[in-house]
Design a protein around this motif. Structure first.
Motif, PDB file in Angstrom:
ATOM      1  N   VAL A  21      29.186  -9.488  14.234  1.00 51.22           N
ATOM      2  CA  VAL A  21      27.784  -9.851  14.470  1.00 51.22           C
ATOM      3  C   VAL A  21      26.998  -8.629  14.942  1.00 51.22           C
ATOM      4  O   VAL A  21      25.877  -8.378  14.489  1.00 51.22           O
ATOM      5  CB  VAL A  21      27.678 -11.001  15.492  1.00 51.22           C
ATOM      6  CG1 VAL A  21      26.220 -11.198  15.926  1.00 51.22           C
ATOM      7  CG2 VAL A  21      28.223 -12.292  14.897  1.00 51.22           C
ATOM      8  N   ASP A  22      27.587  -7.854  15.833  1.00 48.60           N
ATOM      9  CA  ASP A  22      26.926  -6.660  16.361  1.00 48.60           C
ATOM     10  C   ASP A  22      26.601  -5.675  15.243  1.00 48.60           C
ATOM     11  O   ASP A  22      25.490  -5.126  15.186  1.00 48.60           O
ATOM     12  CB  ASP A  22      27.827  -6.000  17.406  1.00 48.60           C
ATOM     13  CG  ASP A  22      27.184  -4.749  17.997  1.00 48.60           C
ATOM     14  OD1 ASP A  22      26.158  -4.881  18.676  1.00 48.60           O
ATOM     15  OD2 ASP A  22      27.708  -3.643  17.756  1.00 48.60           O
ATOM     16  N   LEU A  51      17.089 -10.646  10.244  1.00 49.45           N
ATOM     17  CA  LEU A  51      17.778 -11.890  10.590  1.00 49.45           C
ATOM     18  C   LEU A  51      16.796 -13.025  10.342  1.00 49.45           C
ATOM     19  O   LEU A  51      15.765 -13.128  11.018  1.00 49.45           O
ATOM     20  CB  LEU A  51      18.226 -11.855  12.056  1.00 49.45           C
ATOM     21  CG  LEU A  51      19.002 -10.602  12.484  1.00 49.45           C
ATOM     22  CD1 LEU A  51      19.342 -10.664  13.961  1.00 49.45           C
ATOM     23  CD2 LEU A  51      20.270 -10.438  11.643  1.00 49.45           C
ATOM     24  N   PHE A  82      24.654 -17.430  14.222  1.00 50.99           N
ATOM     25  CA  PHE A  82      25.655 -16.514  14.774  1.00 50.99           C
ATOM     26  C   PHE A  82      26.503 -17.155  15.869  1.00 50.99           C
ATOM     27  O   PHE A  82      27.683 -16.833  16.011  1.00 50.99           O
ATOM     28  CB  PHE A  82      24.972 -15.259  15.337  1.00 50.99           C
ATOM     29  CG  PHE A  82      24.309 -14.418  14.290  1.00 50.99           C
ATOM     30  CD1 PHE A  82      25.041 -13.870  13.249  1.00 50.99           C
ATOM     31  CD2 PHE A  82      22.953 -14.158  14.348  1.00 50.99           C
ATOM     32  CE1 PHE A  82      24.447 -13.088  12.278  1.00 50.99           C
ATOM     33  CE2 PHE A  82      22.332 -13.373  13.384  1.00 50.99           C
ATOM     34  CZ  PHE A  82      23.075 -12.841  12.350  1.00 50.99           C
ATOM     35  N   THR A  83      25.885 -18.049  16.626  1.00 48.56           N
ATOM     36  CA  THR A  83      26.602 -18.669  17.746  1.00 48.56           C
ATOM     37  C   THR A  83      27.776 -19.517  17.291  1.00 48.56           C
ATOM     38  O   THR A  83      28.654 -19.852  18.091  1.00 48.56           O
ATOM     39  CB  THR A  83      25.642 -19.551  18.563  1.00 48.56           C
ATOM     40  OG1 THR A  83      24.973 -20.473  17.681  1.00 48.56           O
ATOM     41  CG2 THR A  83      24.599 -18.702  19.278  1.00 48.56           C
ATOM     42  N   CYS A 133      23.899  -7.183  12.746  1.00 48.88           N
ATOM     43  CA  CYS A 133      22.558  -7.342  13.320  1.00 48.88           C
ATOM     44  C   CYS A 133      21.821  -6.018  13.475  1.00 48.88           C
ATOM     45  O   CYS A 133      20.598  -5.997  13.590  1.00 48.88           O
ATOM     46  CB  CYS A 133      22.641  -8.033  14.681  1.00 48.88           C
ATOM     47  SG  CYS A 133      23.080  -9.779  14.585  1.00 48.88           S
ATOM     48  N   TYR A 190      20.360 -17.408   7.472  1.00 51.56           N
ATOM     49  CA  TYR A 190      21.193 -18.507   7.958  1.00 51.56           C
ATOM     50  C   TYR A 190      20.372 -19.792   8.027  1.00 51.56           C
ATOM     51  O   TYR A 190      19.161 -19.780   8.240  1.00 51.56           O
ATOM     52  CB  TYR A 190      21.788 -18.166   9.332  1.00 51.56           C
ATOM     53  CG  TYR A 190      20.770 -17.897  10.424  1.00 51.56           C
ATOM     54  CD1 TYR A 190      20.347 -18.901  11.276  1.00 51.56           C
ATOM     55  CD2 TYR A 190      20.247 -16.611  10.589  1.00 51.56           C
ATOM     56  CE1 TYR A 190      19.412 -18.653  12.274  1.00 51.56           C
ATOM     57  CE2 TYR A 190      19.313 -16.352  11.581  1.00 51.56           C
ATOM     58  CZ  TYR A 190      18.896 -17.372  12.429  1.00 51.56           C
ATOM     59  OH  TYR A 190      17.967 -17.115  13.404  1.00 51.56           O
ATOM     60  N   VAL A 229      20.456 -10.981   6.752  1.00 54.82           N
ATOM     61  CA  VAL A 229      21.310 -12.135   7.030  1.00 54.82           C
ATOM     62  C   VAL A 229      20.419 -13.363   7.066  1.00 54.82           C
ATOM     63  O   VAL A 229      19.538 -13.485   7.920  1.00 54.82           O
ATOM     64  CB  VAL A 229      22.060 -11.991   8.372  1.00 54.82           C
ATOM     65  CG1 VAL A 229      22.955 -13.217   8.600  1.00 54.82           C
ATOM     66  CG2 VAL A 229      22.887 -10.713   8.395  1.00 54.82           C
ATOM     67  N   CYS A 240      34.612 -11.518  15.934  1.00 50.26           N
ATOM     68  CA  CYS A 240      33.336 -12.160  15.631  1.00 50.26           C
ATOM     69  C   CYS A 240      32.187 -11.398  16.289  1.00 50.26           C
ATOM     70  O   CYS A 240      31.173 -11.110  15.652  1.00 50.26           O
ATOM     71  CB  CYS A 240      33.358 -13.614  16.103  1.00 50.26           C
ATOM     72  SG  CYS A 240      31.840 -14.509  15.746  1.00 50.26           S
ATOM     73  N   SER A 241      32.342 -11.062  17.553  1.00 50.30           N
ATOM     74  CA  SER A 241      31.304 -10.324  18.290  1.00 50.30           C
ATOM     75  C   SER A 241      31.049  -8.962  17.655  1.00 50.30           C
ATOM     76  O   SER A 241      29.902  -8.522  17.521  1.00 50.30           O
ATOM     77  CB  SER A 241      31.717 -10.143  19.753  1.00 50.30           C
ATOM     78  OG  SER A 241      31.824 -11.386  20.397  1.00 50.30           O
ATOM     79  N   TRP A 295      29.680 -18.619  14.372  1.00 46.17           N
ATOM     80  CA  TRP A 295      30.553 -17.867  13.462  1.00 46.17           C
ATOM     81  C   TRP A 295      31.997 -17.855  13.934  1.00 46.17           C
ATOM     82  O   TRP A 295      32.916 -17.738  13.132  1.00 46.17           O
ATOM     83  CB  TRP A 295      30.028 -16.439  13.312  1.00 46.17           C
ATOM     84  CG  TRP A 295      28.898 -16.333  12.331  1.00 46.17           C
ATOM     85  CD1 TRP A 295      28.032 -17.337  11.957  1.00 46.17           C
ATOM     86  CD2 TRP A 295      28.498 -15.171  11.612  1.00 46.17           C
ATOM     87  NE1 TRP A 295      27.107 -16.874  11.061  1.00 46.17           N
ATOM     88  CE2 TRP A 295      27.367 -15.538  10.826  1.00 46.17           C
ATOM     89  CE3 TRP A 295      28.956 -13.872  11.563  1.00 46.17           C
ATOM     90  CZ2 TRP A 295      26.719 -14.634   9.999  1.00 46.17           C
ATOM     91  CZ3 TRP A 295      28.309 -12.957  10.736  1.00 46.17           C
ATOM     92  CH2 TRP A 295      27.204 -13.343   9.959  1.00 46.17           C
ATOM     93  N   THR A 342      24.502 -17.705   4.955  1.00 52.34           N
ATOM     94  CA  THR A 342      25.439 -18.520   5.712  1.00 52.34           C
ATOM     95  C   THR A 342      24.769 -19.810   6.169  1.00 52.34           C
ATOM     96  O   THR A 342      23.557 -19.834   6.405  1.00 52.34           O
ATOM     97  CB  THR A 342      25.989 -17.755   6.932  1.00 52.34           C
ATOM     98  OG1 THR A 342      26.794 -18.626   7.728  1.00 52.34           O
ATOM     99  CG2 THR A 342      24.859 -17.198   7.800  1.00 52.34           C
TER     100      THR A 342
END
Length: 252
Positions: A221-222, A230, A204-205, A225, A106, A104, A217-218, A207, A200
């Motif tokens: 992301v989980d 990352l 993540f905070t 990750c 970002y 990922v 979303c959580s 998304w 992206t």
């Protein structure tokens, strides 16, 4: 019909196009250089295999549907954000594909995320892996169309089987709840089993701003990750750097 014509006919039926094309040439070489039967056959089939491998590379690249061809060798690595520079030596071996790990990346636009993703995808195609490139908005369109046409399961199976899937531009377009669920379901098919690259513009905070569902979303992301690379690609845009260079040259 002579012996050569008969062999060509057999090669045609067996779909050995390169054998047909090279039979006369290699027969002449064999007579001139006094090859044995085994050497003649080896050279003939070796050329067939080489040709097929090259054609397979072209087919895999075509089917990957890259928006443009980009290579890792073209990257100016010293201009990448630090984490991007550190990432490349580890992932360009493509071991992350064998291990089913995801990446990922970002950060703000223009810092090399898509170039790295496509470069890894092209290299994977050349080394025999199946790859699929899509933007996240386009992927959602494909899913919605498949759902309407009642071919969703077929799309899921296809999506799940690729050795590498590249999902570009997560965060540029917001989703409704159904879209967020569709994306979650599809990416979940690959989690822990097959490699996925996501680029992206959002950390993540943030998304939740595009997914519109805190719980989903959580969960996404989980899953993404877990055992993933990352990579913070925040930095100065290549395009801005190039523009500054052009301005500096024009002022000289």
């Amino acid at each position: 019909m002579n012996e050569k014509d008969i062999i060509c006919q057999y090669a045609k039926e067996l779909k050995l196009a390169t054998v047909r094309e090279n039979l006369s040439l290699f027969a002449e070489d064999a007579m001139r250089e006094q090859w044995g039967y085994l050497m003649f056959l080896r050279r003939l089939f070796e050329e067939e295999v080489t040709s097929r491998r090259e054609k397979s590379k072209i087919i895999r690249i075509h089917r990957a549907d890259f928006p443009q061809m980009k290579y890792l060798e073209e990257l100016k690595r010293e201009e990448l954000p630090l984490e991007g520079q550190m990432l490349l030596p580890e992932v360009e071996t493509l071991d992350f594909i064998k291990e089913g790990r995801s990446i990922v990346m970002y950060g703000n636009p223009g810092t090399g995320k898509t170039h790295i993703a496509i470069g890894l995808g092209v290299k994977a195609c050349l080394e025999g892996y199946t790859v699929f490139f899509t933007s996240v908005p386009h992927l959602l369109t494909l899913i919605r169309e498949a759902k309407t046409e009642k071919t969703l399961r077929s799309l899921e199976l296809k999506f799940e089987r690729y050795d590498l899937v590249i999902c570009d531009e997560l965060g540029y377009v917001g989703f409704d709840k159904e879209g967020a669920e569709m994306l979650f379901n599809h990416l979940s098919l690959r989690t822990g089993k097959r490699a996925t690259i996501i680029t992206t513009n959002l950390p993540f905070t943030r998304w939740e701003e595009v997914l519109k569902d805190k719980v989903l979303c959580s969960a996404l992301v989980d899953r993404l990750c877990h055992k993933s690379y990352l990579v913070n690609m925040t930095g100065t845009s290549y395009r801005i750097k190039e523009t500054k260079k052009l301005i500096e040259k024009s002022n000289v």
